[in-house]
Write a protein that holds these residues in place. Sequence first.
Motif, PDB file in Angstrom:
ATOM      1  N   ASP A   1     -19.805 -44.860 -93.168  1.00  0.00           N
ATOM      2  CA  ASP A   1     -18.693 -45.591 -92.550  1.00  0.00           C
ATOM      3  C   ASP A   1     -18.252 -44.904 -91.266  1.00  0.00           C
ATOM      4  O   ASP A   1     -17.947 -45.566 -90.267  1.00  0.00           O
ATOM      5  N   GLN A   2     -18.226 -43.573 -91.279  1.00  0.00           N
ATOM      6  CA  GLN A   2     -17.843 -42.831 -90.082  1.00  0.00           C
ATOM      7  C   GLN A   2     -18.873 -43.026 -88.967  1.00  0.00           C
ATOM      8  O   GLN A   2     -18.513 -43.133 -87.801  1.00  0.00           O
ATOM      9  N   LYS A   3     -20.154 -43.099 -89.329  1.00  0.00           N
ATOM     10  CA  LYS A   3     -21.206 -43.345 -88.330  1.00  0.00           C
ATOM     11  C   LYS A   3     -20.980 -44.705 -87.665  1.00  0.00           C
ATOM     12  O   LYS A   3     -21.144 -44.852 -86.461  1.00  0.00           O
ATOM     13  N   VAL A   4     -20.614 -45.712 -88.482  1.00  0.00           N
ATOM     14  CA  VAL A   4     -20.355 -47.046 -87.933  1.00  0.00           C
ATOM     15  C   VAL A   4     -19.200 -46.984 -86.934  1.00  0.00           C
ATOM     16  O   VAL A   4     -19.293 -47.535 -85.830  1.00  0.00           O
ATOM     17  N   ILE A   5     -18.132 -46.287 -87.303  1.00  0.00           N
ATOM     18  CA  ILE A   5     -16.974 -46.156 -86.405  1.00  0.00           C
ATOM     19  C   ILE A   5     -17.384 -45.435 -85.123  1.00  0.00           C
ATOM     20  O   ILE A   5     -17.003 -45.846 -84.020  1.00  0.00           O
ATOM     21  N   ASP A   6     -18.158 -44.366 -85.248  1.00  0.00           N
ATOM     22  CA  ASP A   6     -18.644 -43.639 -84.061  1.00  0.00           C
ATOM     23  C   ASP A   6     -19.466 -44.552 -83.163  1.00  0.00           C
ATOM     24  O   ASP A   6     -19.327 -44.526 -81.934  1.00  0.00           O
ATOM     25  N   GLN A   7     -20.338 -45.362 -83.767  1.00  0.00           N
ATOM     26  CA  GLN A   7     -21.172 -46.282 -82.991  1.00  0.00           C
ATOM     27  C   GLN A   7     -20.315 -47.326 -82.289  1.00  0.00           C
ATOM     28  O   GLN A   7     -20.508 -47.608 -81.097  1.00  0.00           O
TER      29      GLN A   7
ATOM     30  N   ASN B   1     -17.197 -47.110 -81.445  1.00  0.00           N
ATOM     31  CA  ASN B   1     -16.415 -46.436 -80.411  1.00  0.00           C
ATOM     32  C   ASN B   1     -17.273 -46.155 -79.174  1.00  0.00           C
ATOM     33  O   ASN B   1     -16.854 -46.401 -78.043  1.00  0.00           O
ATOM     34  N   THR B   2     -18.470 -45.649 -79.398  1.00  0.00           N
ATOM     35  CA  THR B   2     -19.374 -45.330 -78.279  1.00  0.00           C
ATOM     36  C   THR B   2     -19.723 -46.582 -77.490  1.00  0.00           C
ATOM     37  O   THR B   2     -19.677 -46.580 -76.248  1.00  0.00           O
ATOM     38  N   LEU B   3     -20.075 -47.661 -78.195  1.00  0.00           N
ATOM     39  CA  LEU B   3     -20.465 -48.899 -77.517  1.00  0.00           C
ATOM     40  C   LEU B   3     -19.276 -49.554 -76.820  1.00  0.00           C
ATOM     41  O   LEU B   3     -19.425 -50.127 -75.733  1.00  0.00           O
ATOM     42  N   GLU B   4     -18.094 -49.437 -77.414  1.00  0.00           N
ATOM     43  CA  GLU B   4     -16.895 -49.970 -76.757  1.00  0.00           C
ATOM     44  C   GLU B   4     -16.619 -49.205 -75.460  1.00  0.00           C
ATOM     45  O   GLU B   4     -16.374 -49.812 -74.420  1.00  0.00           O
ATOM     46  N   LYS B   5     -16.707 -47.871 -75.515  1.00  0.00           N
ATOM     47  CA  LYS B   5     -16.479 -47.055 -74.315  1.00  0.00           C
ATOM     48  C   LYS B   5     -17.532 -47.314 -73.248  1.00  0.00           C
ATOM     49  O   LYS B   5     -17.261 -47.160 -72.056  1.00  0.00           O
ATOM     50  N   ALA B   6     -18.752 -47.705 -73.677  1.00  0.00           N
ATOM     51  CA  ALA B   6     -19.825 -48.009 -72.724  1.00  0.00           C
ATOM     52  C   ALA B   6     -19.645 -49.405 -72.117  1.00  0.00           C
ATOM     53  O   ALA B   6     -20.414 -49.809 -71.249  1.00  0.00           O
ATOM     54  N   GLY B   7     -18.632 -50.134 -72.592  1.00  0.00           N
ATOM     55  CA  GLY B   7     -18.347 -51.447 -72.030  1.00  0.00           C
ATOM     56  C   GLY B   7     -19.219 -52.570 -72.569  1.00  0.00           C
ATOM     57  O   GLY B   7     -19.391 -53.594 -71.912  1.00  0.00           O
ATOM     58  N   VAL B   8     -19.779 -52.386 -73.770  1.00  0.00           N
ATOM     59  CA  VAL B   8     -20.624 -53.425 -74.353  1.00  0.00           C
ATOM     60  C   VAL B   8     -19.706 -54.455 -75.023  1.00  0.00           C
ATOM     61  O   VAL B   8     -18.959 -54.111 -75.935  1.00  0.00           O
ATOM     62  N   PRO B   9     -19.770 -55.717 -74.570  1.00  0.00           N
ATOM     63  CA  PRO B   9     -18.892 -56.742 -75.133  1.00  0.00           C
ATOM     64  C   PRO B   9     -19.120 -56.933 -76.628  1.00  0.00           C
ATOM     65  O   PRO B   9     -20.240 -56.851 -77.106  1.00  0.00           O
TER      66      PRO B   9
END
Length: 194
Positions: free
Chosen positions: A144-150, A152-160
């Motif tokens: 679950d933490q890996k999913v949250i990390d992913q 978060n990373t994709l959101e910060k990278a600007g992926v819609p």
Amino acid sequence: MEGYPGLIAGDSTKQQERHYYLLSELQTLVKGLPSSFQQRLSYNTLSDLALALIDGTVYEIVQGLLDIQHLTEKNLYNQRQKLHCEHQALKQDLVRKHKDGLQSCKSHNLALLKSNQQAELEALEIRVRDEQRMMDKKIVVEMDQKVIDQQNTLEKAGVPGFYITTNPQELTMQMNLLELILKLQQKDSQFGIL
């Protein structure tokens, strides 16, 4: 921009062509998704996703996240296997100990010995079950933490479409978006665009 010959930051025509190409490919790939998800992926969302994919950075990020996920899954699997092997060894040791105890036991103590051995076996089974349950909970929490990390990373990278959520429908949508990105990356690499 790295990875795309002739595509430099100031070359808006090449960027526009790349954007249209990616958008067209995404629209084609979306047709393979269930209709409930197709309806949620608007033209604007796909266009924004195509823009995010232009320079190839998102592909690299997704591949990195995938590699980390696979390593984590392998590590957790190995930990669970190790625990399972330890439990098997404990059970074998207990069976051996009980067998030795039965061989050296006097007949008048046999009923008491068997009762004690049964209690020992049940206690071990409870311990094994509890330790496995704790391990499984640890695995779920870590994944679950890996999913949250992913997210978060994709959101910060600007992926819609990517943000931190535990909503099952939104998670499925994000998994579909990742699948689209991976398929497009594979197609780009097959044709030497990457």
